[in-house]
Design a protein around this motif. Structure first.
Motif, short mmCIF file in Angstrom:
data_model
loop_
_atom_site.label_atom_id
_atom_site.label_comp_id
_atom_site.label_asym_id
_atom_site.label_seq_id
_atom_site.Cartn_x
_atom_site.Cartn_y
_atom_site.Cartn_z
N LYS A 185 0.82 -1.20 0.00
CA LYS A 185 0.00 0.00 0.00
C LYS A 185 0.86 1.26 0.00
N GLY A 186 2.10 1.11 0.45
CA GLY A 186 3.00 2.25 0.44
C GLY A 186 3.29 2.76 -0.96
N LEU A 187 3.06 1.93 -1.97
CA LEU A 187 3.29 2.37 -3.35
C LEU A 187 2.27 3.43 -3.77
N ARG A 188 1.05 3.37 -3.23
CA ARG A 188 0.07 4.45 -3.48
C ARG A 188 0.57 5.75 -2.87
N HIS A 189 1.12 5.65 -1.68
CA HIS A 189 1.67 6.83 -1.02
C HIS A 189 2.88 7.36 -1.80
N THR A 190 3.64 6.44 -2.38
CA THR A 190 4.82 6.84 -3.15
C THR A 190 4.40 7.67 -4.36
N VAL A 191 3.39 7.19 -5.08
CA VAL A 191 2.90 7.91 -6.25
C VAL A 191 2.38 9.29 -5.85
N ALA A 192 1.56 9.33 -4.79
CA ALA A 192 0.99 10.60 -4.34
C ALA A 192 2.08 11.57 -3.89
N THR A 193 3.04 11.06 -3.14
CA THR A 193 4.12 11.91 -2.64
C THR A 193 4.98 12.44 -3.77
N THR A 194 5.31 11.56 -4.72
CA THR A 194 6.14 11.97 -5.86
C THR A 194 5.47 13.09 -6.64
#
Length: 264
Positions: A185-194
């Motif tokens: 789920k951290g990959l969703r956060h990665t996309v949003a953060t990027t």
């Protein structure tokens, strides 16, 4: 006598007994009770309104933290083919892991992923970036109706992929290639953060991740319009990931792909 100091004291005791997050939930509940009863003349004011919510402890690790570019490269470099393409799909779309694993082949059409976010029922229209297309092109052939499959050519189950991921992640942690705390789920956060760090506003990011309020009146044509806008968003994600990858020192990108075709 009920007053703000009394509610603040209850809030403090709750924080010590059940933790800061639940204590804030108690504060919110009391605030709603007071707000509802003011018009009825049962209380004179919202005594919880001015109680300051408890802050998250600074030493508490965030759940589903964003991945670093080095962790992304290390994971993709070591992952087996069926796992690598699944991670690439999540990494380059922001899809929730369960939605990515359920994604059907017929939902990818004309360079766009058409779907519905399982958690909210919100439609998503995500353009397939060049990086993701390259990953999909390397996907081993299989007969499952889903885009992704395990090494037997069958659709992944969420529990099956989670088990493989946990075993794989633990091995990388022992090798010192990634830090603890990586989650799917951290990959969703990665996309949003990027995208946020690249300067995009929250509304555009929410559109890409399917975080709008669900609407039964939305039609396919409206999603098509959303896809056009999301192409610009995905282009930003693609360019920002490329820039970050190029900024990493060569010595930090020494992990080579594992050629073993078996699952971890």
């Amino acid at each position: 006598m009920i007053d703000t100091p009394l509610i603040a004291g209850i809030h403090d005791k709750a924080a010590k007994k059940i933790g800061w997050r639940r204590a804030n939930m108690v504060r919110t509940l009391l605030s709603e009770v007071f707000r509802y009863n003011i018009p009825k003349g049962l209380v004179s004011a919202n005594f919880a309104k001015d109680v300051i919510p408890k802050r998250r402890p600074r030493d508490r690790a965030y759940a589903n933290r964003p991945w670093t570019i080095e962790e992304r490269d290390a994971v993709l470099g070591k992952a087996k083919p069926h796992v690598r393409v699944a991670l690439a799909l999540m990494m380059n779309t922001g899809l929730d892991p369960s939605d990515a694993l359920r994604l059907r082949k017929d939902q990818v059409d004309d360079g766009t992923i058409w779907g519905v976010r399982g958690k909210t029922g919100e439609e998503v229209a995500i353009p397939v970036s060049p990086t993701l297309q390259a990953a999909l092109d390397r996907m081993p052939n299989h007969k499952a109706e889903t885009v992704l499959s395990n090494s037997r050519g069958e659709a992944w189950t969420y529990n099956g992929f989670s088990t493989v991921w946990h075993r794989f992640k633990t091995a990388l942690e022992k090798e010192g290639l990634i830090e603890k705390g990586l989650t799917l789920k951290g990959l969703r956060h990665t996309v949003a953060t990027t995208l946020r760090e690249a300067g995009l506003d929250e509304r555009r990011i929410a559109d890409l991740l399917g975080q709008k309020t669900p609407s039964m009146a939305r039609h396919y044509s409206r999603s098509a319009n959303l896809a056009d806008k999301n192409r610009e968003t995905m282009a930003t994600l693609e360019e920002e990931n490329r820039r970050r990858a190029e900024s990493v020192k060569p010595s930090q990108k020494s992990v080579k792909p594992d050629r073993n075709e078996d699952q971890p």
